[in-house]
Motif scaffolding. Structure first.
Motif, PDB file in Angstrom:
ATOM      1  N   THR A 358       0.834  -1.190   0.000  1.00  0.00           N
ATOM      2  CA  THR A 358       0.000   0.000   0.000  1.00  0.00           C
ATOM      3  C   THR A 358       0.874   1.247   0.000  1.00  0.00           C
ATOM      4  O   THR A 358       1.981   1.247   0.539  1.00  0.00           O
ATOM      5  N   ASP A 359       0.385   2.292  -0.598  1.00  0.00           N
ATOM      6  CA  ASP A 359       1.157   3.532  -0.669  1.00  0.00           C
ATOM      7  C   ASP A 359       1.486   4.055   0.725  1.00  0.00           C
ATOM      8  O   ASP A 359       2.593   4.545   0.971  1.00  0.00           O
ATOM      9  N   GLU A 360       0.513   3.966   1.613  1.00  0.00           N
ATOM     10  CA  GLU A 360       0.720   4.490   2.967  1.00  0.00           C
ATOM     11  C   GLU A 360       1.856   3.751   3.665  1.00  0.00           C
ATOM     12  O   GLU A 360       2.728   4.367   4.288  1.00  0.00           O
ATOM     13  N   PHE A 361       1.856   2.410   3.550  1.00  0.00           N
ATOM     14  CA  PHE A 361       2.918   1.659   4.213  1.00  0.00           C
ATOM     15  C   PHE A 361       4.276   1.949   3.589  1.00  0.00           C
ATOM     16  O   PHE A 361       5.275   2.122   4.297  1.00  0.00           O
ATOM     17  N   VAL A 362       4.344   1.986   2.264  1.00  0.00           N
ATOM     18  CA  VAL A 362       5.607   2.246   1.586  1.00  0.00           C
ATOM     19  C   VAL A 362       6.198   3.577   2.039  1.00  0.00           C
ATOM     20  O   VAL A 362       7.398   3.691   2.292  1.00  0.00           O
ATOM     21  N   GLN A 363       5.350   4.590   2.173  1.00  0.00           N
ATOM     22  CA  GLN A 363       5.824   5.891   2.634  1.00  0.00           C
ATOM     23  C   GLN A 363       6.356   5.816   4.057  1.00  0.00           C
ATOM     24  O   GLN A 363       7.391   6.406   4.383  1.00  0.00           O
ATOM     25  N   ARG A 364       5.674   5.064   4.913  1.00  0.00           N
ATOM     26  CA  ARG A 364       6.130   4.914   6.298  1.00  0.00           C
ATOM     27  C   ARG A 364       7.460   4.166   6.371  1.00  0.00           C
ATOM     28  O   ARG A 364       8.367   4.550   7.114  1.00  0.00           O
TER      29      ARG A 364
END
Length: 389
Positions: A358-364
């Motif tokens: 997910t984009d959110e996890f990748v950013q984190r």
């Protein structure tokens, strides 16, 4: 026109220029290690491979007992600038004889090579027994772990570390919690947590071919790579596997210092054995959640696991037991979940499972490891050494 005939050139200046252009003898860095170069590719190999760009590295391992009447030295060159030296000693030698044999073999090795300044880098204080006579320009103690807390640690290790602390010019520690202890024992100590080769593990975020021994394992997959020893929480893995039979647990790494027969055996626990460093991203790519199931005991009190940033670089959510340096370094990242019981571990895995990709996890994950690299870590270490030369 030759150099001497050029007008306006001073012979003194010419001589100075020739000296400046002459190749300089590189310092010799003797690394005294309790870990073998060919075991698991981790901090010693990452650091020494990079320092070999500026120093001639001798990676001097612990002795092995082999046939023969006299001690001898096995040498190899696994990487540019790295010479691995393995002392072989006959069976039946007492401790003092083994120490004397190592001293003689190392002295012969050093005497047979042209060298500049001598640097001594200790991963284990026990090596001081056969190197205390050497006159080093700089002495470095890289305290990766609290070795005295490990299973099978020599009784004299604490005393040897105290002696090494008195001789060391600089001390690096494998994590912040260990530095908090060692900086009270040495005035020039730095926390240098193990880093990550982001590009190497980022391959796991791509479409990678499944390794043959993992391809047939069902999903979801929960994975671990690393050494399986007394730091590994066997009971925790057993409980997770028992309570969630639909989850597949993939364990990659050698089993050392513990009896393999004590490991839990269930249909959904898969022991794939030791793998090469180059192979790890392919295994990581096929996991849905990466695990750090460390037992909470004396041997894990000060650890700072290298695999935390490696898992994140590979784009995999992480679930860990409450290791101090993992909490302080990644607890607020949103990419690493901390759990202190089997029930909490299972709950954390359930929350982590939907995140991969997910984009959110990748950013984190990227934010958690931003700026980390073994190159930066080794550059800092080298700067400290050069300040002392």
């Amino acid at each position: 026109m030759n150099l001497a005939e050029q007008p306006g050139q001073s012979p003194i200046l010419n001589a100075q220029k020739l000296v400046e252009l002459a190749p300089q003898t590189r310092p010799t860095l003797v690394c005294l290690s309790h870990l073998r170069w060919g075991f698991v590719f981790q901090r010693p190999q990452h650091v020494m491979s990079r320092l070999a760009q500026n120093y001639d590295v001798i990676f001097f391992e612990e002795p092995v007992v082999s046939a023969g009447e006299s001690p001898w030295l096995e040498t190899s060159t696994p990487a540019a600038g790295i010479q691995v030296a393995v002392p072989h000693v006959p069976e039946g030698l007492d401790h003092e004889a083994v120490v004397s044999a190592q001293r003689a073999l190392l002295d012969q090795l050093l005497a047979g090579r042209e060298q500049g300044d001598l640097l001594l880098w200790y991963f284990t204080p026990m090596s001081l027994a056969f190197t205390d006579h050497l006159d080093a320009q700089v002495t470095i103690y890289d305290c990766m772990d609290e070795l005295s807390a490990f299973m099978g640690a020599p009784a004299q290790l604490i005393d040897m570390e105290r002696l090494l602390m008195g001789r060391a010019d600089v001390v690096f520690t494998g994590g912040v919690s260990l530095w908090e202890v060692k900086q009270r024992q040495h005035g020039n100590a730095y926390p240098v947590p193990s880093s990550v080769d982001i590009a190497h593990f980022a391959v796991a975020r791509e479409d990678v071919s499944e390794p043959a021994d993992q391809a047939s394992i069902a999903r979801p997959r929960l994975g671990f790579f690393g050494v399986i020893d007394e730091r590994f929480d066997i009971d925790l893995i057993d409980q997770v596997a028992q309570q969630r039979a639909d989850w597949q647990i993939v364990l990659v790494g050698p089993v050392v210092k513990i009896d393999p027969q004590t490991l839990p055996r269930r249909p959904n626990i898969h022991y794939l054995g030791a793998k090469q460093y180059a192979e790890l991203p392919a295994y990581l790519s096929g996991w849905d959640v990466a695990l750090m199931p460390f037992a909470l005991n004396a041997s894990t009190r000060f650890i700072s696991p290298t695999k935390t940033p490696e898992y994140l670089a590979g784009g995999c959510p992480v679930v860990s037991t409450p290791i101090h340096d993992v909490i302080s370094g990644y607890g607020e990242s949103g990419a690493v979940f901390i759990a202190d019981t089997a029930e909490a571990f299972i709950d954390a895995i359930e929350r982590a499972l939907p995140l991969k990709g997910t984009d959110e996890f990748v950013q984190r994950a990227d934010a958690a490891i931003a700026g980390m690299s073994w190159d930066n870590t080794c550059r800092f270490m080298k700067e400290q050494i050069e300040c002392l030369r």
